[in-house]
Design a protein around this motif. Structure first.
Motif, PDB file in Angstrom:
ATOM      1  N   GLY A   8       0.945  -1.134   0.033  1.00  0.00           N
ATOM      2  CA  GLY A   8       0.162   0.024   0.048  1.00  0.00           C
ATOM      3  C   GLY A   8       1.157   1.073  -0.305  1.00  0.00           C
ATOM      4  N   SER A   9       0.731   1.956  -1.045  1.00  0.00           N
ATOM      5  CA  SER A   9       1.738   3.533  -1.714  1.00  0.00           C
ATOM      6  C   SER A   9       1.158   4.436  -0.792  1.00  0.00           C
ATOM      7  CB  SER A   9       2.315   3.263  -2.936  1.00  0.00           C
ATOM      8  OG  SER A   9       3.799   2.138  -2.107  1.00  0.00           O
ATOM      9  N   GLY A  10      -0.209   4.511  -0.741  1.00  0.00           N
ATOM     10  CA  GLY A  10      -0.837   6.139  -0.048  1.00  0.00           C
ATOM     11  C   GLY A  10      -0.041   6.702   0.031  1.00  0.00           C
ATOM     12  N   LEU A  11      -0.879   7.985   0.890  1.00  0.00           N
ATOM     13  CA  LEU A  11       0.185   8.994   2.440  1.00  0.00           C
ATOM     14  C   LEU A  11       0.769   8.094   3.098  1.00  0.00           C
ATOM     15  CD1 LEU A  11      -1.868  11.936   1.820  1.00  0.00           C
ATOM     16  CD2 LEU A  11       0.217  11.777   0.652  1.00  0.00           C
ATOM     17  N   VAL A  12       0.324   7.341   3.723  1.00  0.00           N
ATOM     18  CA  VAL A  12       0.788   6.638   4.785  1.00  0.00           C
ATOM     19  C   VAL A  12       1.834   5.855   4.629  1.00  0.00           C
ATOM     20  CG1 VAL A  12       0.190   4.845   6.766  1.00  0.00           C
ATOM     21  CG2 VAL A  12      -1.787   6.664   6.000  1.00  0.00           C
ATOM     22  N   GLY A  13       1.248   4.784   3.372  1.00  0.00           N
ATOM     23  CA  GLY A  13       2.789   4.089   2.850  1.00  0.00           C
ATOM     24  C   GLY A  13       3.996   5.225   2.684  1.00  0.00           C
ATOM     25  N   GLN A  14       3.700   5.996   1.988  1.00  0.00           N
ATOM     26  CA  GLN A  14       5.172   6.660   1.487  1.00  0.00           C
ATOM     27  C   GLN A  14       5.691   7.438   2.323  1.00  0.00           C
ATOM     28  OE1 GLN A  14       3.405  10.359  -0.585  1.00  0.00           O
ATOM     29  NE2 GLN A  14       2.298   8.193  -1.787  1.00  0.00           N
ATOM     30  N   ALA A  15       5.182   7.513   3.886  1.00  0.00           N
ATOM     31  CA  ALA A  15       5.549   8.456   5.170  1.00  0.00           C
ATOM     32  C   ALA A  15       6.794   7.107   5.319  1.00  0.00           C
ATOM     33  CB  ALA A  15       4.724   8.635   5.843  1.00  0.00           C
ATOM     34  N   TRP A  16       5.757   5.248   5.916  1.00  0.00           N
ATOM     35  CA  TRP A  16       6.582   4.277   6.485  1.00  0.00           C
ATOM     36  C   TRP A  16       7.565   4.460   5.985  1.00  0.00           C
ATOM     37  CZ3 TRP A  16       5.915   2.962  10.972  1.00  0.00           C
ATOM     38  CH2 TRP A  16       5.315   3.207  11.294  1.00  0.00           C
ATOM     39  N   LEU A  37       1.600   3.666  -7.297  1.00  0.00           N
ATOM     40  CA  LEU A  37       2.649   3.366  -7.380  1.00  0.00           C
ATOM     41  C   LEU A  37       4.424   4.219  -7.892  1.00  0.00           C
ATOM     42  CD1 LEU A  37       4.912   1.317  -5.660  1.00  0.00           C
ATOM     43  CD2 LEU A  37       4.862  -0.085  -8.183  1.00  0.00           C
ATOM     44  N   GLU A  38       3.878   5.019  -8.697  1.00  0.00           N
ATOM     45  CA  GLU A  38       4.355   5.801  -9.486  1.00  0.00           C
ATOM     46  C   GLU A  38       4.619   7.247  -9.062  1.00  0.00           C
ATOM     47  OE1 GLU A  38       3.851   6.451 -13.318  1.00  0.00           O
ATOM     48  OE2 GLU A  38       4.104   4.704 -14.401  1.00  0.00           O
ATOM     49  N   GLN A  39       3.228   7.365  -8.534  1.00  0.00           N
ATOM     50  CA  GLN A  39       3.184   8.698  -7.492  1.00  0.00           C
ATOM     51  C   GLN A  39       3.673   8.495  -6.440  1.00  0.00           C
ATOM     52  OE1 GLN A  39       1.783  11.703  -8.180  1.00  0.00           O
ATOM     53  NE2 GLN A  39       2.395  12.545  -6.443  1.00  0.00           N
ATOM     54  N   THR A  43       6.521  11.925  -4.672  1.00  0.00           N
ATOM     55  CA  THR A  43       6.115  11.694  -3.634  1.00  0.00           C
ATOM     56  C   THR A  43       6.873  12.337  -2.504  1.00  0.00           C
ATOM     57  OG1 THR A  43       3.180  11.879  -3.904  1.00  0.00           O
ATOM     58  CG2 THR A  43       3.770  12.865  -1.765  1.00  0.00           C
ATOM     59  N   ILE A  44       7.828  10.843  -2.259  1.00  0.00           N
ATOM     60  CA  ILE A  44       8.283  11.130  -1.228  1.00  0.00           C
ATOM     61  C   ILE A  44      10.259  11.260  -1.749  1.00  0.00           C
ATOM     62  CG2 ILE A  44      10.457   8.816  -1.249  1.00  0.00           C
ATOM     63  CD1 ILE A  44       7.574   6.784  -1.082  1.00  0.00           C
ATOM     64  N   ALA A  45      10.034  11.646  -3.254  1.00  0.00           N
ATOM     65  CA  ALA A  45      10.677  12.113  -3.154  1.00  0.00           C
ATOM     66  C   ALA A  45      10.234  14.287  -2.457  1.00  0.00           C
ATOM     67  CB  ALA A  45      11.509  12.835  -4.465  1.00  0.00           C
ATOM     68  N   SER A  46       9.994  14.314  -2.985  1.00  0.00           N
ATOM     69  CA  SER A  46       9.780  15.897  -2.008  1.00  0.00           C
ATOM     70  C   SER A  46       9.539  15.699  -0.504  1.00  0.00           C
ATOM     71  CB  SER A  46       8.297  16.330  -2.893  1.00  0.00           C
ATOM     72  OG  SER A  46       6.854  16.206  -2.238  1.00  0.00           O
ATOM     73  N   ILE A  57      16.412  15.482   8.382  1.00  0.00           N
ATOM     74  CA  ILE A  57      17.273  14.549   7.532  1.00  0.00           C
ATOM     75  C   ILE A  57      18.536  15.281   7.226  1.00  0.00           C
ATOM     76  CG2 ILE A  57      17.264  13.424   5.345  1.00  0.00           C
ATOM     77  CD1 ILE A  57      14.317  11.835   5.623  1.00  0.00           C
ATOM     78  N   ASP A  58      19.961  14.058   6.751  1.00  0.00           N
ATOM     79  CA  ASP A  58      20.968  15.039   6.572  1.00  0.00           C
ATOM     80  C   ASP A  58      20.983  14.900   4.562  1.00  0.00           C
ATOM     81  OD1 ASP A  58      21.795  15.367   9.072  1.00  0.00           O
ATOM     82  OD2 ASP A  58      22.543  13.538   9.371  1.00  0.00           O
ATOM     83  N   ASP A  59      20.640  12.952   4.158  1.00  0.00           N
ATOM     84  CA  ASP A  59      21.693  12.754   3.294  1.00  0.00           C
ATOM     85  C   ASP A  59      20.114  12.117   2.675  1.00  0.00           C
ATOM     86  OD1 ASP A  59      22.466  11.439   1.237  1.00  0.00           O
ATOM     87  OD2 ASP A  59      24.017  10.565   2.221  1.00  0.00           O
ATOM     88  N   PRO A  60      19.145  13.112   1.808  1.00  0.00           N
ATOM     89  CA  PRO A  60      18.289  12.837   0.986  1.00  0.00           C
ATOM     90  C   PRO A  60      18.520  11.519  -0.165  1.00  0.00           C
ATOM     91  CG  PRO A  60      18.377  14.899   0.927  1.00  0.00           C
ATOM     92  CD  PRO A  60      19.384  14.276   1.801  1.00  0.00           C
ATOM     93  N   ASP A  61      19.252  12.057  -0.581  1.00  0.00           N
ATOM     94  CA  ASP A  61      20.057  10.833  -1.288  1.00  0.00           C
ATOM     95  C   ASP A  61      19.461   9.609  -1.125  1.00  0.00           C
ATOM     96  OD1 ASP A  61      19.197  13.566  -3.198  1.00  0.00           O
ATOM     97  OD2 ASP A  61      21.745  13.283  -4.048  1.00  0.00           O
ATOM     98  N   SER A  62      21.073   9.487   0.132  1.00  0.00           N
ATOM     99  CA  SER A  62      21.615   8.080   0.347  1.00  0.00           C
ATOM    100  C   SER A  62      20.036   7.367   1.120  1.00  0.00           C
ATOM    101  CB  SER A  62      22.044   7.696   1.399  1.00  0.00           C
ATOM    102  OG  SER A  62      21.307   8.230   2.297  1.00  0.00           O
ATOM    103  N   VAL A  63      18.834   7.588   1.093  1.00  0.00           N
ATOM    104  CA  VAL A  63      17.640   7.479   1.737  1.00  0.00           C
ATOM    105  C   VAL A  63      16.552   6.792   0.301  1.00  0.00           C
ATOM    106  CG1 VAL A  63      15.143   7.886   2.893  1.00  0.00           C
ATOM    107  CG2 VAL A  63      17.032   9.068   3.758  1.00  0.00           C
ATOM    108  N   LEU A  64      16.656   8.079  -0.673  1.00  0.00           N
ATOM    109  CA  LEU A  64      15.853   7.462  -1.473  1.00  0.00           C
ATOM    110  C   LEU A  64      16.743   6.729  -2.219  1.00  0.00           C
ATOM    111  CD1 LEU A  64      15.411  11.055  -3.613  1.00  0.00           C
ATOM    112  CD2 LEU A  64      13.808   9.005  -3.202  1.00  0.00           C
ATOM    113  N   GLY A  65      17.888   6.355  -2.115  1.00  0.00           N
ATOM    114  CA  GLY A  65      18.443   5.338  -2.585  1.00  0.00           C
ATOM    115  C   GLY A  65      18.191   3.386  -2.161  1.00  0.00           C
ATOM    116  N   ARG A  66      17.710   3.434  -0.717  1.00  0.00           N
ATOM    117  CA  ARG A  66      17.452   2.462  -0.327  1.00  0.00           C
ATOM    118  C   ARG A  66      16.355   2.248  -0.420  1.00  0.00           C
ATOM    119  NH1 ARG A  66      20.949   4.826   3.398  1.00  0.00           N
ATOM    120  NH2 ARG A  66      19.439   6.112   4.514  1.00  0.00           N
ATOM    121  N   ILE A  67      14.924   2.583  -1.419  1.00  0.00           N
ATOM    122  CA  ILE A  67      13.775   2.961  -1.241  1.00  0.00           C
ATOM    123  C   ILE A  67      13.925   2.095  -3.238  1.00  0.00           C
ATOM    124  CG2 ILE A  67      11.347   3.665  -1.687  1.00  0.00           C
ATOM    125  CD1 ILE A  67      12.349   5.950   0.008  1.00  0.00           C
ATOM    126  N   SER A  68      12.972   0.668  -3.049  1.00  0.00           N
ATOM    127  CA  SER A  68      12.537   0.358  -4.002  1.00  0.00           C
ATOM    128  C   SER A  68      11.341  -0.163  -4.177  1.00  0.00           C
ATOM    129  CB  SER A  68      13.663  -1.769  -4.678  1.00  0.00           C
ATOM    130  OG  SER A  68      12.576  -1.706  -3.881  1.00  0.00           O
TER     131      SER A  68
END
Lengths: 313, 313
Positions: A8-16, A37-39, A43-46, A57-68
């Motif tokens: 589930g990738s709505g607002l709650v899943g995105q925050a998790w 899922l695309e959305q 949203t997660i990036a913004s 958060i210090d390093d947003p890119d490494s956080v993004l890098g861990r999400i598939s």
């Protein structure tokens, strides 16, 4: 660190996704709707940019890098020790999703549901994995608000509760551990009790809804944001909480006696409140105001962190 | 700017002195006990230092310079347009004090009581000045927490309510205007409703008192400290508050049905809570912890002010 799967990738899943990825976990996000899922990716990036701006958060890119992002449930949950389910709040949807999960999860995988109102016993009874299912209810968005309510079904293993409590603590959330199922868990029962009284005050013509908001926001709500209601009254009488109940118990009993009748959450009541709120905030500005609220929550989280260090916890 | 007289120089009266003096008013403080009055002078000075440290006051000396200490009621109220009464919370004490005030106040002097639980109708009925008496209940300390609940007796003039509402707004407080007397006014009715539910959760063994504190402090209390309960739910459903009540009204009605029995605020209950709280905070550290709370409240007030400017109100 164990892999986390999010169903589930709505607002709650995105925050998790942000909660687990910023703590260093590999996170696989799945949603039945490819568009959602695309959305989520956008949203997660913004959201990560906002969190970085507020120094959460210090390093947003490494956080993004861990999400598939997975296009099949089985891909998302493969090798995952924990699954956080955040699908729509409808019983039949939960039942379907858990039936699918039951087929693909590993023997030691634990599943927490983000449900705010449906007990785990209502959608896990017939599952092979039911002993490893529980509710892990966040307050939105969990990336900014740390509370997580853990609530077992009658058949949930204590070890599953232990694991999720330890995991949530490790990723920086504030878990509480309910002993049994109860409608609304703890947070919404407390919110419901306050809202019922607030609605009665408005219905009885004592004050307006706006004045109720002021009473909490500029009054007692200030304390509740860094000490809870019990520590508040413990510090509100020289002799502590028993002294407080000696002094004010009779007043609170008088209040109780004057408000025992159950409240009817009627459509008419909803319309009256809607009318008052829409005068203060037009419907077309609700989402903008919600974004403002989330920025204020982030600023408050940063303030609380700094105050914990400077003034003490 | 009109002179303000303060009758009663305990913690509440002291905080009121800061509220009015920092706004530029001449303030005369009186207390039946000369020792209390002397103590007030010391405490006010140290509180002003705290407020300056948290950048809530620029010039503590000029504030101090506007506060005088009277040894007779008549000296304190001479030439005062407004009197804030903050004597001990006992009906017979209030009655005596108001009888004295009735003899010495000017014809246009208005009197607000800091009482948290006694309606003005209980101690002003027989007074010549009763139409100019009302409750102006603060949340301690008013020098840091802006809410002031204004509550009229049946015989209070609307013009007296208007005046105190305007005065409180002018000195930077957040007044709300109750339409009629009700036990606990608004803030304590809301607090009482939440506490009753919290006590039931602990008594029913759902969670501990500490977990209730976490649920509010790390959860919903975060929102309530800058938006009230109604704006919170208005922003918690895409369609606003009516949409929220459509979605969650049934859950809240279920919660209500499961918690209608009135709660007994018994000594036994008080002892159990006292035992749990004293494990977390020994009795001899209560006052130190209360000072910590007031520093956190000051830091929070500063944060809210800054956030109002940077992120918007």
């Amino acid at each position: 660190m164990e892999k986390i799967a999010l169903i589930g990738s709505g607002l709650v899943g995105q925050a998790w996704a942000i909660v687990f990825a910023r703590a260093g976990h590999e996170v696989a996000l799945y949603d039945a709707s490819p568009m959602t899922l695309e959305q989520a990716e956008v949203t997660i990036a913004s959201r990560l940019n906002d969190l970085t701006r507020f120094k959460l958060i210090d390093d947003p890119d490494s956080v993004l890098g861990r999400i598939s992002y997975a296009i099949k449930t089985s891909d998302a949950v493969a090798g995952a020790r924990y699954i956080q389910e955040s699908v729509p709040e409808r019983l039949e949807v939960k039942r379907e999703v858990y039936k699918d999960l039951d087929r693909v999860v590993g023997d030691d995988t634990i599943i927490g549901s983000s449900t705010s109102g449906i007990p785990a016993s209502a959608f896990t009874e017939s599952l092979a994995c039911r002993a490893r299912c529980l509710v892990a209810h966040p307050i939105n968005p969990p990336s900014v608000t740390p509370l997580v309510e853990l609530c077992p079904a009658p058949w949930t293993d204590a070890t599953a509760m232990d694991y999720v409590f330890e995991l949530m603590t490790r990723v920086g959330q504030s878990p509480i551990r309910l002993k049994k199922e109860t409608p609304g868990f703890v947070a919404n029962r407390l919110q419901g009790a306050l809202l019922s009284m607030a609605l009665r005050l408005v219905e009885d013509g004592v004050c307006t809804a706006e004045e109720v908001d002021i009473a909490i926001r500029d009054g007692i709500g200030r304390r509740w944001s860094f000490i809870g209601p019990f520590e508040t009254i413990d510090l509100n009488a020289p002799g502590g909480i028993a002294d407080y109940i000696d002094r004010y118990g009779p007043l609170y009993e008088e209040i109780e006696r004057s408000t025992i009748a159950p409240l009817d959450w009627s459509p008419a009541l909803a319309r009256r409140l809607e009318a008052e709120r829409r005068e203060r905030l037009p419907a077309d500005r609700l989402s903008e105001r919600s974004e403002w609220r989330d920025r204020r929550l982030m600023a408050l989280a940063g303030h609380n962190r700094a105050a914990d260090e400077k003034i003490g916890k």
